[in-house]
Design an enzyme around this catalytic site. Structure first.
Site, PDB file in Angstrom:
ATOM      1  N   GLN A 125     -37.385  -3.118 -63.680  1.00 28.90           N
ATOM      2  CA  GLN A 125     -35.894  -2.476 -64.911  1.00 28.90           C
ATOM      3  C   GLN A 125     -35.211  -1.542 -64.134  1.00 28.90           C
ATOM      4  O   GLN A 125     -36.492  -0.111 -64.066  1.00 28.90           O
ATOM      5  CB  GLN A 125     -36.222  -2.497 -66.186  1.00 28.90           C
ATOM      6  CG  GLN A 125     -35.361  -1.586 -66.726  1.00 28.90           C
ATOM      7  CD  GLN A 125     -34.758  -2.160 -68.413  1.00 28.90           C
ATOM      8  OE1 GLN A 125     -34.593  -3.460 -68.713  1.00 28.90           O
ATOM      9  NE2 GLN A 125     -35.627  -1.134 -68.841  1.00 28.90           N
ATOM     10  N   ARG A 173     -37.123   5.600 -59.284  1.00 26.78           N
ATOM     11  CA  ARG A 173     -37.829   6.206 -60.660  1.00 26.78           C
ATOM     12  C   ARG A 173     -39.131   6.216 -60.323  1.00 26.78           C
ATOM     13  O   ARG A 173     -39.247   6.957 -60.914  1.00 26.78           O
ATOM     14  CB  ARG A 173     -37.406   5.933 -61.563  1.00 26.78           C
ATOM     15  CG  ARG A 173     -37.398   4.969 -61.721  1.00 26.78           C
ATOM     16  CD  ARG A 173     -36.652   4.709 -62.973  1.00 26.78           C
ATOM     17  NE  ARG A 173     -37.485   2.948 -64.014  1.00 26.78           N
ATOM     18  CZ  ARG A 173     -36.952   3.496 -65.674  1.00 26.78           C
ATOM     19  NH1 ARG A 173     -36.487   4.554 -66.142  1.00 26.78           N
ATOM     20  NH2 ARG A 173     -37.473   1.434 -65.814  1.00 26.78           N
ATOM     21  N   HIS A 229     -30.481   9.475 -65.079  1.00 25.27           N
ATOM     22  CA  HIS A 229     -31.553   8.806 -66.809  1.00 25.27           C
ATOM     23  C   HIS A 229     -31.798   9.818 -67.715  1.00 25.27           C
ATOM     24  O   HIS A 229     -32.570  10.307 -67.772  1.00 25.27           O
ATOM     25  CB  HIS A 229     -32.223   7.517 -66.557  1.00 25.27           C
ATOM     26  CG  HIS A 229     -32.135   7.058 -67.789  1.00 25.27           C
ATOM     27  ND1 HIS A 229     -32.407   7.423 -68.808  1.00 25.27           N
ATOM     28  CD2 HIS A 229     -32.383   5.833 -68.212  1.00 25.27           C
ATOM     29  CE1 HIS A 229     -33.104   6.439 -69.779  1.00 25.27           C
ATOM     30  NE2 HIS A 229     -32.296   5.740 -69.681  1.00 25.27           N
ATOM     31  N   GLU A 246     -26.203  10.164 -69.521  1.00 20.86           N
ATOM     32  CA  GLU A 246     -26.012   9.471 -68.515  1.00 20.86           C
ATOM     33  C   GLU A 246     -25.180   8.960 -67.551  1.00 20.86           C
ATOM     34  O   GLU A 246     -24.698   8.169 -68.036  1.00 20.86           O
ATOM     35  CB  GLU A 246     -27.468   7.838 -68.462  1.00 20.86           C
ATOM     36  CG  GLU A 246     -28.286   8.619 -69.032  1.00 20.86           C
ATOM     37  CD  GLU A 246     -29.149   6.833 -69.955  1.00 20.86           C
ATOM     38  OE1 GLU A 246     -29.169   5.667 -69.135  1.00 20.86           O
ATOM     39  OE2 GLU A 246     -29.793   6.649 -70.726  1.00 20.86           O
TER      40      GLU A 246
END
Ligand code: TA6
Length: 245
Positions: free
Chosen positions: A39, A44, A117, A220
């Site tokens: 996801q 990241r 984010h 975000e």
């Protein structure tokens, strides 16, 4: 600007197997659940190359540059050569983010999402006020992913909130961030703004303390509604400035 504005859960995991629950994770090449990988994409979760370690410049700014390129790991999920570069500039009361995605292909283009984010630490999320979203359409993930339009001049948070605002302005303001200050967000080429607070759902998240959600809000900046299509040999650039007022 000491980076005190960032929230990081006391339950955050730093083993690289899961995204860190806090800070400013970079979502690339996909926002949300992804059929081909984790996801919010792989960026990241990966270790980036330090192109320039944090260094104080003559003007007093601190600059750092990082990069991420395709690898056997990324190609196992997403068969696109790419180079993602990330330049950070830290000033007294500002943090500048400059992102560039380069397509080194000679003959094929690729689509991607890109989002910062950002987790903001706040004394009490119920006292935060977000201005700038009036009139913007948004997808509400707490109400069946239906589309609505923001009719409020000031957006406040008092329940589970998970909204993708579209066509948002370059400038947004959040009040009552860390130490009650205002945070100005100025963004370029990042037309979507996601607002998220898990509220009581944090109890179902192992890496999110049960009593932490009142002290955070995610605002975000990204492009996630419609993927960016990057033509061969071209670069997509986007930026965000966080400024404590
Ligand atoms: O940005 C909001 C969101 O997409 C929420 O739906 C929630 O899933 C959040 O990201 C956190 O996602 P993560 O994969 O970090 O648990």
């Amino acid at each position: 600007m000491k980076i005190l504005f960032n929230f990081c859960s006391k339950e955050a995991v730093f083993d690289g197997k899961k995204a860190i629950r806090g800070g400013i994770p970079i979502v690339f090449p996909h926002f949300g659940p992804w059929n081909y990988g984790p996801q919010h994409g792989f960026a990241r979760l990966m270790r980036w190359t330090v192109e320039k370690a944090p260094e104080r410049l003559q003007n007093g700014d601190v600059e750092a540059i990082f990069s991420l390129c395709d690898s056997e790991y990324t190609r196992s999920m997403w068969d696109c050569p790419f180079r993602l570069s990330y330049r950070l500039i830290l000033r007294e009361k500002e943090l500048h983010f400059n992102l560039a995605v380069y397509n080194p292909n000679h003959n094929c283009m690729f689509p991607f999402h890109l989002l910062l984010h950002t987790y903001f630490k706040v004394p009490d999320v119920r006292k935060c006020q977000i201005t700038g979203l009036h009139g913007c359409p948004f997808i509400d993930k707490t109400r069946g992913n239906n589309m609505y339009q923001e009719i409020r001049n000031v957006v406040t948070i008092d329940e589970w909130t998970d909204r993708i605002y579209q066509c948002t302005p370059q400038e947004l303001m959040i009040t009552n961030v860390v130490s009650g200050r205002k945070m100005r967000i100025f963004k370029y080429n990042l037309p979507d703004t996601v607002i998220w607070n898990p509220w009581e759902k944090a109890r179902d998240m192992a890496d999110f303390g049960n009593d932490e959600y009142p002290n955070m809000i995610c605002v975000e900046s990204g492009q996630v509604t419609h993927p960016i299509i990057l033509r061969p040999g071209t670069t997509f650039e986007a930026s965000q400035v966080l400024q404590v007022m």
